[in-house]
Write an enzyme that holds these catalytic residues in place. Structure first.
Site, PDB file in Angstrom:
ATOM      1  CG  HIS A  72      -0.180   0.061   2.439  1.00  0.00           C
ATOM      2  ND1 HIS A  72       0.217  -0.352   3.564  1.00  0.00           N
ATOM      3  CD2 HIS A  72       0.075   1.040   2.866  1.00  0.00           C
ATOM      4  CE1 HIS A  72       0.272   0.236   4.845  1.00  0.00           C
ATOM      5  NE2 HIS A  72       0.735   1.157   4.073  1.00  0.00           N
ATOM      6  CG  ASP A 138       0.150  -3.589   2.828  1.00  0.00           C
ATOM      7  OD1 ASP A 138       0.082  -3.292   2.069  1.00  0.00           O
ATOM      8  OD2 ASP A 138      -0.118  -3.145   4.249  1.00  0.00           O
ATOM      9  CB  SER A 234       3.258   1.813   6.399  1.00  0.00           C
ATOM     10  OG  SER A 234       1.543   1.581   6.937  1.00  0.00           O
TER      11      SER A 234
END
Length: 282
Positions: A72, A138, A234
């Site tokens: 992402h 992810d 992230s």
């Protein structure tokens, strides 16, 4: 441990209301941590890129020319910094690279991500679309335009050879947001932050979040709250009992809520994909 953002707080159309349940952040973040010892995380990468606005993620050097991050964190015009500790100073240890190719995991639901990023939605549509949504896989590999030089401040992090155990002591690092107060959402640390917590069972995260928690994910944090990764973290590494085991993926918003641990990609399940992708495209 957050830096700029690839943050998603899901806002609703019309009155500007938000969902009655907790918002979701597709980006992990660092809350309740401390400044890491300088260059104690020499595999840590800082990614800046564009996607509608300037964004920031973490990453992990897994090969002298490859960085592993979250899918992402996809965008354009990447700049990758390695050997960095303090963003506000010019450090002689820093190496800067550009990205020549990106390889998100083929099973990651990019369509669902784009929907989540691009739409203001009413409450009914939000829950119908995203309740139980699956953001597994992810992961994304970034090929750098040239290999970096390995030094005391820049090192490759080995992939795991076995699965982590529930109860392991873990830590995560990054330059992501350090405050749970959204009025301070753009106040990001200059120096690399670390936070320590425990690897929990996936059942504990399944009951805590509206997105689906799968066997391809790891659940980590403090059930009491107050310690978490956050927006801008992230793609950064989760290291458990000294072994690289996870990539920061998503969690609740605000970060560090009681009873809502963070979600990380279970790297052990993707070793073949990582190795085969690097071999095929080096």
């Amino acid at each position: 441990m957050c830096f700029l953002l690839l943050c998603l707080t899901l806002t609703l159309a019309g009155t500007g209301a938000v969902p009655t349940g907790p918002s979701i952040e597709i980006h992990s973040r660092i809350i309740g941590g401390w400044e890491c010892d300088k260059h104690s995380q020499p595999w840590q990468a800082l990614l800046t890129f564009t996607r509608k606005h300037n964004s920031v993620c973490g990453g992990v050097l897994v090969h002298s020319q490859w960085v592993l991050t979250a899918a992402h964190c996809i965008g354009d015009n990447y700049k990758v910094l390695l050997g960095l500790h303090d963003r506000s100073s010019e450090e002689s240890t820093v190496q800067e690279a550009r990205v020549s190719a990106r390889f998100p995991h083929p099973l990651y639901n990019m369509t669902l991500l784009n929907l989540l990023l691009s739409h203001k939605m009413n409450l009914t549509f939000f829950y119908k679309t995203f309740l139980g949504a699956d953001f597994s896989h992810d992961l994304m590999l970034l090929r750098l335009d040239q290999p970096v030089q390995l030094t005391d401040a820049v090192q490759v992090l080995d992939l795991p050879t076995q699965e982590p155990q529930v109860g392991s002591t873990c830590h995560v690092s990054g330059w992501g947001r350090t405050s749970q107060n959204y009025e301070n959402s753009f106040v990001l640390p200059e120096k690399l932050q670390c936070v320590e917590f425990t690897l929990l069972s996936n059942n504990e995260c399944s009951h805590a979040h509206m997105f689906k928690v799968t066997e391809a994910m790891l659940c980590a944090g403090h059930m009491e709250g107050g310690k978490d990764s956050c927006v801008g973290d992230s793609g950064g590494p989760l290291i458990c009992d000294g072994v690289f085991q996870g990539i920061a993926s998503w969690g609740s918003s605000p970060c560090g809520q009681q009873g809502r641990p963070g979600i990380y990609v279970k790297v052990f399940l993707y070793i073949s994909w990582i190795q085969e992708t690097i071999k095929a495209h080096s």
